[in-house]
Motif scaffolding. Sequence first.
Motif, PDB file in Angstrom:
ATOM      1  N   ILE A  60       0.734  -1.268  -0.154  1.00 26.20           N
ATOM      2  CA  ILE A  60      -0.084   0.019  -0.029  1.00 26.20           C
ATOM      3  C   ILE A  60       0.889   1.380  -0.072  1.00 26.20           C
ATOM      4  O   ILE A  60       0.601   2.268  -0.782  1.00 26.20           O
ATOM      5  N   ALA A  61       1.817   1.264   0.913  1.00 27.50           N
ATOM      6  CA  ALA A  61       2.774   2.397   0.815  1.00 27.50           C
ATOM      7  C   ALA A  61       3.688   2.524  -0.472  1.00 27.50           C
ATOM      8  O   ALA A  61       3.847   3.760  -0.934  1.00 27.50           O
ATOM      9  N   ALA A  62       3.983   1.443  -1.133  1.00 25.04           N
ATOM     10  CA  ALA A  62       4.617   1.395  -2.496  1.00 25.04           C
ATOM     11  C   ALA A  62       3.774   2.185  -3.643  1.00 25.04           C
ATOM     12  O   ALA A  62       4.234   3.015  -4.213  1.00 25.04           O
ATOM     13  N   LEU A  63       2.561   1.803  -3.456  1.00 24.50           N
ATOM     14  CA  LEU A  63       1.418   2.251  -4.454  1.00 24.50           C
ATOM     15  C   LEU A  63       1.308   3.636  -4.266  1.00 24.50           C
ATOM     16  O   LEU A  63       1.477   4.638  -5.076  1.00 24.50           O
ATOM     17  N   ARG A  64       1.118   4.140  -2.806  1.00 19.67           N
ATOM     18  CA  ARG A  64       0.922   5.587  -2.741  1.00 19.67           C
ATOM     19  C   ARG A  64       2.278   6.279  -2.961  1.00 19.67           C
ATOM     20  O   ARG A  64       2.144   7.517  -3.719  1.00 19.67           O
ATOM     21  N   LEU A  65       3.329   5.991  -2.880  1.00 23.60           N
ATOM     22  CA  LEU A  65       4.679   6.634  -2.972  1.00 23.60           C
ATOM     23  C   LEU A  65       4.834   6.701  -4.436  1.00 23.60           C
ATOM     24  O   LEU A  65       5.284   7.530  -5.138  1.00 23.60           O
ATOM     25  N   GLY A  66       4.596   5.738  -4.996  1.00 24.61           N
ATOM     26  CA  GLY A  66       4.691   5.492  -6.739  1.00 24.61           C
ATOM     27  C   GLY A  66       3.883   6.627  -7.325  1.00 24.61           C
ATOM     28  O   GLY A  66       4.292   7.349  -8.227  1.00 24.61           O
ATOM     29  N   MET A  67       2.632   6.740  -6.939  1.00 24.58           N
ATOM     30  CA  MET A  67       1.684   7.732  -7.141  1.00 24.58           C
ATOM     31  C   MET A  67       2.283   9.121  -6.835  1.00 24.58           C
ATOM     32  O   MET A  67       2.032   9.987  -7.867  1.00 24.58           O
ATOM     33  N   ARG A  68       2.735   9.460  -5.892  1.00 25.19           N
ATOM     34  CA  ARG A  68       3.551  10.964  -5.401  1.00 25.19           C
ATOM     35  C   ARG A  68       4.398  11.055  -6.552  1.00 25.19           C
ATOM     36  O   ARG A  68       4.458  12.149  -6.942  1.00 25.19           O
ATOM     37  N   MET A  69       5.352   9.972  -6.703  1.00 26.87           N
ATOM     38  CA  MET A  69       6.577  10.348  -7.409  1.00 26.87           C
ATOM     39  C   MET A  69       5.955  10.718  -8.962  1.00 26.87           C
ATOM     40  O   MET A  69       6.721  11.507  -9.537  1.00 26.87           O
ATOM     41  N   ALA A  70       5.126   9.849  -9.462  1.00 30.88           N
ATOM     42  CA  ALA A  70       4.477   9.958 -10.655  1.00 30.88           C
ATOM     43  C   ALA A  70       4.018  11.510 -10.936  1.00 30.88           C
ATOM     44  O   ALA A  70       4.114  12.231 -11.827  1.00 30.88           O
ATOM     45  N   HIS A  71       3.117  11.989  -9.698  1.00 26.96           N
ATOM     46  CA  HIS A  71       2.780  13.350  -9.780  1.00 26.96           C
ATOM     47  C   HIS A  71       3.764  14.464  -9.863  1.00 26.96           C
ATOM     48  O   HIS A  71       3.743  15.356 -10.571  1.00 26.96           O
ATOM     49  N   ALA A  72       4.999  14.284  -9.199  1.00 23.74           N
ATOM     50  CA  ALA A  72       6.052  14.908  -9.251  1.00 23.74           C
ATOM     51  C   ALA A  72       6.669  15.025 -10.502  1.00 23.74           C
ATOM     52  O   ALA A  72       7.295  16.125 -11.019  1.00 23.74           O
ATOM     53  N   ARG A  73       6.820  13.985 -11.337  1.00 23.48           N
ATOM     54  CA  ARG A  73       7.251  13.786 -12.648  1.00 23.48           C
ATOM     55  C   ARG A  73       6.109  14.268 -13.746  1.00 23.48           C
ATOM     56  O   ARG A  73       6.564  14.403 -14.967  1.00 23.48           O
TER      57      ARG A  73
END
Length: 324
Positions: A308-321
């Motif tokens: 769950i944390a990996a999916l959340r962080l992945g989406m935050r990183m994608a937003h940053a990109r």
Amino acid sequence: MSLPLALTCGEPAGVGPEIAAKAWRALGPAVPFFYMGSAAHLPEGTPVVEIAAPDEAAAAVVHGVPVLPHEMPGPAVPGRPDPAQAPAVVEIIARAVEMAQGGRIAGICTLPIHKKALIDGANFAYPGHTEYLAALAGVERVVMMLACDALRVVPATIHIPLAEVPRALTPEGLEQTIRITHASLRRDFGLEAPRIAVAGLNPHAGEGGAIGRAEVDWIAPMVERLRAEGLDLRGPASADTMFHAGARATYDAAVAMYHDQALIPIKTIDFAGGVNVTLGLPFVRTSPDHGTAFDIAGTGRADPTSTIAALRLGMRMAHARGMA
């Protein structure tokens, strides 16, 4: 419409299918993702919506786990890896990378693989996920970060015996690690001027050469040179005083010299919620920080917190990109 994350199935006989279903129940449409693999491998009773393309995931996720099917050779028996599944597991990773490079997904979250099964069934020639992803992306060097809400830490050397660390830790390698970390903190975490703490190799960071000379001879001069370029670095610091709450407040990420120096603090701070992040790829890649857990696969006891944390962080990183 936001792009979804791809969640690759990993080893079908491990806990991956179970934690994928649990992550969907916990996240729902808040973090749209789709599962790549066989819907038949998900736990019995899991609501499933098969999709034909990533852009269908956002609408499907409210009704069930969106699954982008990939043909696999029969059922998966929890706890009993079958090398016959290995070629499909490898193909799925490659398929996800192709979609990421084509801008069709926000990023990739990988569920754990089982290297022996991949070697036995697919002649897998890579030490792990990370190296295979780097090869597919055509990237010469990537860096592993472990991240949780309270700490981001990067080991400069990873899975090697402790006795080999002093030889493997080179000025060129450490500099590359610091530069990749700095660039990723800007690109993936939205930090305009990231602060990085660099650990020493020896106890007490060598105590001025009394307990080892790596710090005096080359780590401190390299840190000073990069600082002169404008990187906000501090260190080399004594690793035993770097990870308490007050120290962590002074930096955005820590670069450690070897595996346990990096992983002991983060696993102590947040054992269940740590996320493995690959820095230096042209796409976002996160992963839960655990393995296949064959001993509990199929029992319903697997903890999805890290996924769950990996999916959340992945989406935050994608937003940053700008990818989501």
